[in-house]
Write a protein that holds these residues in place. Structure first.
Motif, mmCIF file in Angstrom:
data_model
loop_
_atom_site.group_PDB
_atom_site.id
_atom_site.type_symbol
_atom_site.label_atom_id
_atom_site.label_comp_id
_atom_site.label_asym_id
_atom_site.label_seq_id
_atom_site.Cartn_x
_atom_site.Cartn_y
_atom_site.Cartn_z
ATOM 1 N N TYR A 109 0.834 -1.206 0.000
ATOM 2 C CA TYR A 109 0.000 0.000 0.000
ATOM 3 C C TYR A 109 0.871 1.259 0.000
ATOM 4 C CZ TYR A 109 -3.336 3.569 1.323
ATOM 5 O OH TYR A 109 -4.091 4.707 1.338
ATOM 6 N N ASP A 110 1.962 1.238 0.722
ATOM 7 C CA ASP A 110 2.874 2.383 0.768
ATOM 8 C C ASP A 110 3.517 2.664 -0.589
ATOM 9 O OD1 ASP A 110 2.344 2.801 3.443
ATOM 10 O OD2 ASP A 110 4.133 1.744 4.146
ATOM 11 N N GLN A 111 3.498 1.682 -1.482
ATOM 12 C CA GLN A 111 4.117 1.837 -2.801
ATOM 13 C C GLN A 111 3.135 2.199 -3.914
ATOM 14 O OE1 GLN A 111 6.852 -1.354 -3.931
ATOM 15 N NE2 GLN A 111 6.753 -2.095 -1.844
ATOM 16 N N VAL A 112 1.837 2.076 -3.672
ATOM 17 C CA VAL A 112 0.878 2.232 -4.778
ATOM 18 C C VAL A 112 0.856 3.618 -5.395
ATOM 19 C CG1 VAL A 112 -0.653 0.304 -4.210
ATOM 20 C CG2 VAL A 112 -1.128 2.555 -3.275
ATOM 21 N N THR A 113 1.245 4.645 -4.658
ATOM 22 C CA THR A 113 1.263 5.974 -5.254
ATOM 23 C C THR A 113 2.539 6.214 -6.063
ATOM 24 O OG1 THR A 113 2.178 6.911 -3.229
ATOM 25 C CG2 THR A 113 -0.213 7.015 -3.502
ATOM 26 N N LYS A 114 3.567 5.416 -5.802
ATOM 27 C CA LYS A 114 4.850 5.592 -6.486
ATOM 28 C C LYS A 114 5.019 4.636 -7.664
ATOM 29 C CE LYS A 114 6.729 6.389 -1.963
ATOM 30 N NZ LYS A 114 6.710 5.380 -0.952
ATOM 31 N N ASN A 164 3.195 1.595 -10.516
ATOM 32 C CA ASN A 164 2.019 1.188 -11.280
ATOM 33 C C ASN A 164 1.277 0.065 -10.540
ATOM 34 O OD1 ASN A 164 0.853 -0.815 -13.360
ATOM 35 N ND2 ASN A 164 1.022 1.107 -14.494
ATOM 36 N N PHE A 165 -0.027 0.260 -10.320
ATOM 37 C CA PHE A 165 -0.841 -0.707 -9.579
ATOM 38 C C PHE A 165 -0.776 -2.088 -10.242
ATOM 39 C CE2 PHE A 165 -4.580 -2.904 -8.087
ATOM 40 C CZ PHE A 165 -4.710 -2.486 -6.762
ATOM 41 N N ASP A 217 -9.934 5.644 -6.798
ATOM 42 C CA ASP A 217 -9.531 5.478 -5.398
ATOM 43 C C ASP A 217 -8.813 4.147 -5.196
ATOM 44 O OD1 ASP A 217 -10.701 7.862 -4.680
ATOM 45 O OD2 ASP A 217 -12.386 6.963 -3.594
ATOM 46 N N ILE A 218 -7.897 4.138 -4.228
ATOM 47 C CA ILE A 218 -7.200 2.920 -3.829
ATOM 48 C C ILE A 218 -7.413 2.752 -2.326
ATOM 49 C CG2 ILE A 218 -4.964 1.756 -3.621
ATOM 50 C CD1 ILE A 218 -4.090 3.346 -6.135
ATOM 51 N N LYS A 223 -7.069 1.219 1.573
ATOM 52 C CA LYS A 223 -6.105 0.643 2.515
ATOM 53 C C LYS A 223 -6.404 -0.851 2.548
ATOM 54 C CE LYS A 223 -5.185 4.665 5.220
ATOM 55 N NZ LYS A 223 -4.415 5.016 6.370
ATOM 56 N N MET A 239 -8.447 -1.164 -6.081
ATOM 57 C CA MET A 239 -8.490 0.058 -6.873
ATOM 58 C C MET A 239 -9.759 0.011 -7.727
ATOM 59 S SD MET A 239 -5.812 1.814 -9.534
ATOM 60 C CE MET A 239 -5.926 0.543 -10.804
#
Length: 90
Positions: A22-27, A29-30, A72-73, A75, A87
């Motif tokens: 989860y900590d990586q999903v903004t950095k 590609n999902f 949205d993604i 938690k 997502m």
């Protein structure tokens, strides 16, 4: 209220692993994260679950997915299958 939505997810066994992803999903590609970490067969499609309606997924997953807005993604969400990062795509 939508009768059918589309979503992708990443499924893992442990909460700690789900938190790290989860900590990586903004950095990252999902879809790539799903391919690399998910234990669900949907990993081959980047976690894409396609379109589904109410009553087709386990309750905990469905509630979160239908309450989300497109893009949205979530938690990590615990179900009997493990921990999902969801997502919403439509």
């Amino acid at each position: 209220m939508a009768n059918k939505i589309k979503a992708s997810h990443i499924l893992v066994e442990k909460h700690s692993e789900a938190e790290k992803i989860y900590d990586q999903v903004t950095k990252h590609n999902f879809a790539n994260l799903a391919k690399n970490f998910s234990t669900c067969p949907s990993r081959k499609k980047g976690g894409n679950l396609g379109e589904f309606g109410r009553g087709q997924m386990v309750k905990e997953f469905e509630k979160v997915a239908f309450d989300m807005k497109v893009g949205d993604i979530s938690k990590p969400v615990k179900t009997k299958f493990g921990y999902h990062i969801i997502m919403r795509t439509k």
